[in-house]
Scaffold this motif. Structure first.
Motif, PDB file in Angstrom:
ATOM      1  N   TYR A  77       7.581   2.297   2.558  1.00 58.22           N
ATOM      2  CA  TYR A  77       7.082   3.603   2.132  1.00 58.22           C
ATOM      3  C   TYR A  77       6.060   4.129   3.127  1.00 58.22           C
ATOM      4  O   TYR A  77       5.362   3.358   3.786  1.00 58.22           O
ATOM      5  CB  TYR A  77       6.386   3.492   0.758  1.00 58.22           C
ATOM      6  N   TYR A 111       2.862   7.020   2.907  1.00 59.07           N
ATOM      7  CA  TYR A 111       2.015   7.939   2.155  1.00 59.07           C
ATOM      8  C   TYR A 111       1.024   8.554   3.135  1.00 59.07           C
ATOM      9  O   TYR A 111       0.758   7.985   4.192  1.00 59.07           O
ATOM     10  CB  TYR A 111       1.222   7.204   1.067  1.00 59.07           C
ATOM     11  N   GLN A 134      -2.945  10.763   3.289  1.00 59.35           N
ATOM     12  CA  GLN A 134      -4.115  11.251   2.574  1.00 59.35           C
ATOM     13  C   GLN A 134      -4.882  12.173   3.499  1.00 59.35           C
ATOM     14  O   GLN A 134      -5.534  11.712   4.452  1.00 59.35           O
ATOM     15  CB  GLN A 134      -4.994  10.097   2.113  1.00 59.35           C
ATOM     16  N   LYS A 189      -5.861  13.832  -2.463  1.00 56.68           N
ATOM     17  CA  LYS A 189      -5.184  12.685  -3.045  1.00 56.68           C
ATOM     18  C   LYS A 189      -4.275  11.999  -2.026  1.00 56.68           C
ATOM     19  O   LYS A 189      -3.792  12.628  -1.080  1.00 56.68           O
ATOM     20  CB  LYS A 189      -4.295  13.128  -4.215  1.00 56.68           C
ATOM     21  N   VAL A 190      -4.001  10.744  -2.266  1.00 61.60           N
ATOM     22  CA  VAL A 190      -2.944  10.051  -1.534  1.00 61.60           C
ATOM     23  C   VAL A 190      -1.609  10.614  -2.025  1.00 61.60           C
ATOM     24  O   VAL A 190      -1.360  10.685  -3.235  1.00 61.60           O
ATOM     25  CB  VAL A 190      -3.007   8.532  -1.803  1.00 61.60           C
ATOM     26  N   PHE A 214       2.706  10.762  -1.665  1.00 59.13           N
ATOM     27  CA  PHE A 214       3.942  10.095  -1.253  1.00 59.13           C
ATOM     28  C   PHE A 214       4.690  10.951  -0.230  1.00 59.13           C
ATOM     29  O   PHE A 214       4.802  12.169  -0.396  1.00 59.13           O
ATOM     30  CB  PHE A 214       4.808   9.861  -2.492  1.00 59.13           C
ATOM     31  N   PHE A 241      -0.593   5.954   5.433  1.00 59.10           N
ATOM     32  CA  PHE A 241      -0.506   4.590   4.939  1.00 59.10           C
ATOM     33  C   PHE A 241       0.956   4.170   4.844  1.00 59.10           C
ATOM     34  O   PHE A 241       1.783   4.891   4.298  1.00 59.10           O
ATOM     35  CB  PHE A 241      -1.122   4.473   3.546  1.00 59.10           C
ATOM     36  N   GLN A 291       3.654  -2.262  -4.713  1.00 61.85           N
ATOM     37  CA  GLN A 291       3.571  -1.856  -3.315  1.00 61.85           C
ATOM     38  C   GLN A 291       2.280  -2.392  -2.699  1.00 61.85           C
ATOM     39  O   GLN A 291       1.202  -2.269  -3.282  1.00 61.85           O
ATOM     40  CB  GLN A 291       3.645  -0.336  -3.207  1.00 61.85           C
ATOM     41  N   PHE A 329      -0.161  -2.148   0.566  1.00 67.55           N
ATOM     42  CA  PHE A 329      -0.497  -1.127   1.551  1.00 67.55           C
ATOM     43  C   PHE A 329      -1.103  -1.706   2.821  1.00 67.55           C
ATOM     44  O   PHE A 329      -1.820  -2.714   2.787  1.00 67.55           O
ATOM     45  CB  PHE A 329      -1.489  -0.126   0.946  1.00 67.55           C
ATOM     46  N   GLY A 330      -0.841  -1.021   3.920  1.00 70.58           N
ATOM     47  CA  GLY A 330      -1.516  -1.310   5.168  1.00 70.58           C
ATOM     48  C   GLY A 330      -2.857  -0.587   5.240  1.00 70.58           C
ATOM     49  O   GLY A 330      -3.187   0.192   4.348  1.00 70.58           O
ATOM     50  N   PRO A 331      -3.616  -0.835   6.314  1.00 65.74           N
ATOM     51  CA  PRO A 331      -4.956  -0.250   6.443  1.00 65.74           C
ATOM     52  C   PRO A 331      -4.953   1.212   6.842  1.00 65.74           C
ATOM     53  O   PRO A 331      -5.994   1.863   6.783  1.00 65.74           O
ATOM     54  CB  PRO A 331      -5.599  -1.106   7.532  1.00 65.74           C
TER      55      PRO A 331
END
Lengths: 114, 115
Positions: free
Chosen positions: A33, A35, A37, A42-43, A45, A91, A103, A105-107
């Motif tokens: 995925y 995403y 921000q 908001k974060v 999709f 992300f 899910q 998440f990466g940094p």
């Protein structure tokens, strides 16, 4: 513990340039995925990817965006012609599926378009 | 369309005390999942706790627990015995149980922990 990694951590580009954001999902995960921000918002999709194809995308994910899994480990997001409003934190996340599709998440990659 | 609302932009708590972060959501679905993610400064989002809507029992993970009120569409996070390492942005997220993996996030609550 396995983690999702992303490179670069910060990318600065000029408007109109192409950028590729890279992600290495957790190795046994099959669902991927992106995403984003925008600062202070908001974060949101962008897209989900499974079995080498897009399974779902948002209205944000227009023709200037594309995703690819070029090999067995990387998952990339390409923005063809960046705009100022593409400046955001991006992300990557991955999931092994299962009932809940949790899910991980990466940094994130901070993209700044000037 | 589903929405997630976090009405507290910032919260603070003293070390060892308890704090509750609020989250409400709007959906017409009966089956879905709810999540709380923690994002420490300059670090990735980490899943703290999840709740499956069909389960009446509130989820608990060590010092973290939720108060899930399905009829009220409320999903609050309680952090007990707060620690300095709990300081972070906390995001509430919703996902339908079928036909999508898309997470819908709230705007987040920044939690400060004071010694």
């Amino acid at each position: 513990e396995p983690e999702v990694t992303q490179t670069p951590s910060h990318q600065v580009t000029q408007m109109g340039q192409e950028v590729i954001l890279r992600c290495v999902p957790i190795s046994n995960h099959l669902y991927f995925y992106w995403y984003r921000q925008i600062l202070g918002q908001k974060v949101e999709f962008l897209v989900s990817f499974y079995n080498n194809e897009i399974s779902e995308k948002s209205e944000i994910f227009d023709d200037q965006f594309s995703v690819e899994r070029p090999d067995g480990s990387n998952f990339t997001l390409k923005i063809r012609s960046t705009k100022l409003e593409d400046s955001a934190m991006y992300f990557c996340a991955s999931s092994d599926g299962g009932r809940v599709h949790e899910q991980y998440f990466g940094p994130g990659t901070r993209l700044t378009v000037t | 369309a589903q929405t997630v609302t976090q009405s507290q932009p910032e919260m603070s708590v003293q070390e060892a005390e308890t704090v509750t972060l609020s989250c409400t959501y709007d959906t017409s679905e009966s089956d879905y999942y709810l999540f709380w993610y923690k994002q420490p400064p300059s670090r990735q989002m980490i899943l703290v706790i999840r709740q499956e809507a069909y389960k009446q029992q509130n989820a608990t993970e060590n010092r973290f627990s939720v108060n899930f009120q399905k009829a009220a569409k409320s999903f609050s996070l309680k952090i007990s015995d707060s620690q300095l390492g709990d300081a972070a942005m906390y995001f509430c997220a919703y996902r339908r149980s079928i036909n999508t993996d898309k997470l819908i996030f709230g705007t987040g609550t920044r939690l400060q922990v004071f010694p």
